[in-house]
Design a protein around this motif. Structure first.
Motif, PDB file in Angstrom:
ATOM      1  N   UNK A 119       0.809  -1.218   0.000  1.00 45.44           N
ATOM      2  CA  UNK A 119       0.000   0.000   0.000  1.00 45.44           C
ATOM      3  C   UNK A 119       0.845   1.273   0.000  1.00 45.44           C
ATOM      4  N   UNK A 120       2.167   1.105   0.096  1.00 47.95           N
ATOM      5  CA  UNK A 120       3.050   2.265   0.088  1.00 47.95           C
ATOM      6  C   UNK A 120       3.077   3.036   1.389  1.00 47.95           C
ATOM      7  N   UNK A 121       2.744   2.378   2.502  1.00 42.72           N
ATOM      8  CA  UNK A 121       2.727   3.041   3.807  1.00 42.72           C
ATOM      9  C   UNK A 121       4.111   2.903   4.442  1.00 42.72           C
ATOM     10  N   UNK A 122       4.951   3.898   4.231  1.00 39.04           N
ATOM     11  CA  UNK A 122       6.341   3.815   4.662  1.00 39.04           C
ATOM     12  C   UNK A 122       6.466   3.763   6.181  1.00 39.04           C
ATOM     13  N   UNK A 161      13.412   5.999   3.243  1.00 35.30           N
ATOM     14  CA  UNK A 161      12.159   6.738   3.105  1.00 35.30           C
ATOM     15  C   UNK A 161      12.063   7.412   1.740  1.00 35.30           C
ATOM     16  N   UNK A 162      13.160   7.957   1.282  1.00 32.87           N
ATOM     17  CA  UNK A 162      13.150   8.592  -0.035  1.00 32.87           C
ATOM     18  C   UNK A 162      12.879   7.562  -1.119  1.00 32.87           C
ATOM     19  N   UNK A 163      13.470   6.373  -0.978  1.00 26.40           N
ATOM     20  CA  UNK A 163      13.248   5.327  -1.961  1.00 26.40           C
ATOM     21  C   UNK A 163      11.792   4.865  -1.968  1.00 26.40           C
ATOM     22  N   UNK A 164      11.194   4.767  -0.781  1.00 29.55           N
ATOM     23  CA  UNK A 164       9.777   4.452  -0.707  1.00 29.55           C
ATOM     24  C   UNK A 164       8.964   5.512  -1.438  1.00 29.55           C
ATOM     25  N   UNK A 168       9.715   2.591  -4.612  1.00 27.93           N
ATOM     26  CA  UNK A 168      10.479   1.346  -4.499  1.00 27.93           C
ATOM     27  C   UNK A 168      10.919   1.101  -3.077  1.00 27.93           C
ATOM     28  N   UNK A 169      11.537  -0.035  -2.850  1.00 24.61           N
ATOM     29  CA  UNK A 169      12.095  -0.360  -1.549  1.00 24.61           C
ATOM     30  C   UNK A 169      13.173  -1.408  -1.713  1.00 24.61           C
ATOM     31  N   UNK A 170      14.199  -1.322  -0.888  1.00 22.35           N
ATOM     32  CA  UNK A 170      15.249  -2.331  -0.929  1.00 22.35           C
ATOM     33  C   UNK A 170      14.959  -3.452   0.056  1.00 22.35           C
ATOM     34  N   UNK A 171      13.928  -3.273   0.862  1.00 18.77           N
ATOM     35  CA  UNK A 171      13.558  -4.306   1.820  1.00 18.77           C
ATOM     36  C   UNK A 171      12.724  -5.365   1.128  1.00 18.77           C
ATOM     37  N   UNK A 172      12.819  -6.580   1.583  1.00 21.44           N
ATOM     38  CA  UNK A 172      12.129  -7.684   0.931  1.00 21.44           C
ATOM     39  C   UNK A 172      11.417  -8.552   1.948  1.00 21.44           C
ATOM     40  N   UNK A 204      23.998  -1.551  -1.150  1.00 28.16           N
ATOM     41  CA  UNK A 204      23.853  -1.402  -2.601  1.00 28.16           C
ATOM     42  C   UNK A 204      22.932  -0.237  -2.933  1.00 28.16           C
ATOM     43  N   UNK A 205      21.906  -0.032  -2.114  1.00 23.29           N
ATOM     44  CA  UNK A 205      21.016   1.107  -2.318  1.00 23.29           C
ATOM     45  C   UNK A 205      21.773   2.414  -2.216  1.00 23.29           C
TER      46      UNK A 205
END
Length: 211
Positions: A119-122, A161-164, A168-172, A204-205
């Motif tokens: 849902x994009x809720x950072x 937070x900026x990436x969200x 996107x996100x680097x978390x999986x 890497x991010x």
């Protein structure tokens, strides 16, 4: 309220506002203005400023100004490397100590994380991520490692937070699932390997952000 509690309250409020982007990089911060906003005197705010300068979220020029630092990729990468090393250490010690209720807590946190990413809720996503890894931190009980993680994670969160915000996100959630399964199986080596992969992703991010 005791002075130490006032100082901690000021520190946490200002830190969280910086990490969330409510106080943007480059913004000049003034103790009088923030003290009024927080309903505090200037003394605990000044003490919070000193701590935030030490932790890299503020920079201070004597007799001139104090301002929010920019998000510097190299600093984020260094912080991710240190925080990752602490999490690997913690995971190695914590996994044999985990109980079923701990693994269940990690699963529940990952479910919240995955739903928040969709849902994009950072805010919810990062809070759930903290809860998941926090289970291991508590099981380990290494106060020095926990303090190091608490000190350097905010530098990483700003970039996350900026990436969200960019979609996107680097978390999986998938990597989290692998970590949880390794924990459930008591497989220390696999849990450490997955933990290392999670934190390499953050390094890497930072490298991507530098280019």
């Amino acid at each position: 309220m005791r002075r130490t509690l006032l100082r901690d309250r000021a520190y946490e409020a200002i830190r969280d506002a910086i990490v969330a982007g409510e106080i943007e990089p480059g913004t000049v911060v003034r103790d009088t203005e923030l003290a009024e906003r927080l309903g505090l005197s200037r003394a605990p705010v000044r003490e919070a400023f000193s701590r935030l300068v030490d932790e890299g979220l503020l920079e201070s020029k004597p007799q001139s100004h104090t301002r929010v630092t920019p998000v510097v990729a190299a600093d984020v990468r260094d912080a991710a490397a240190v925080v990752g090393a602490m999490h690997e250490l913690i995971t190695r010690v914590a996994v044999p100590r985990l109980r079923g209720v701990d693994v269940d807590a990690m699963r529940a946190a990952n479910e919240r994380f995955a739903a928040a990413v969709r849902t994009g809720d950072v805010d919810v996503a990062l809070a759930a991520d903290d809860e998941l890894h926090g289970v291991l931190v508590r099981a380990d009980g290494n106060r020095a490692a926990a303090a190091t993680i608490a000190r350097y994670t905010p530098l990483i969160r700003r970039l996350e937070r900026r990436r969200f915000g960019e979609g996107g996100t680097c978390r999986s959630a998938g990597l989290h699932e692998r970590l949880i399964e390794a924990c459930a199986d008591g497989d220390v080596d696999e849990a450490v390997r997955v933990t290392a992969r999670i934190w390499r992703g953050l390094e890497e991010l930072a490298d991507e952000d530098a280019h």
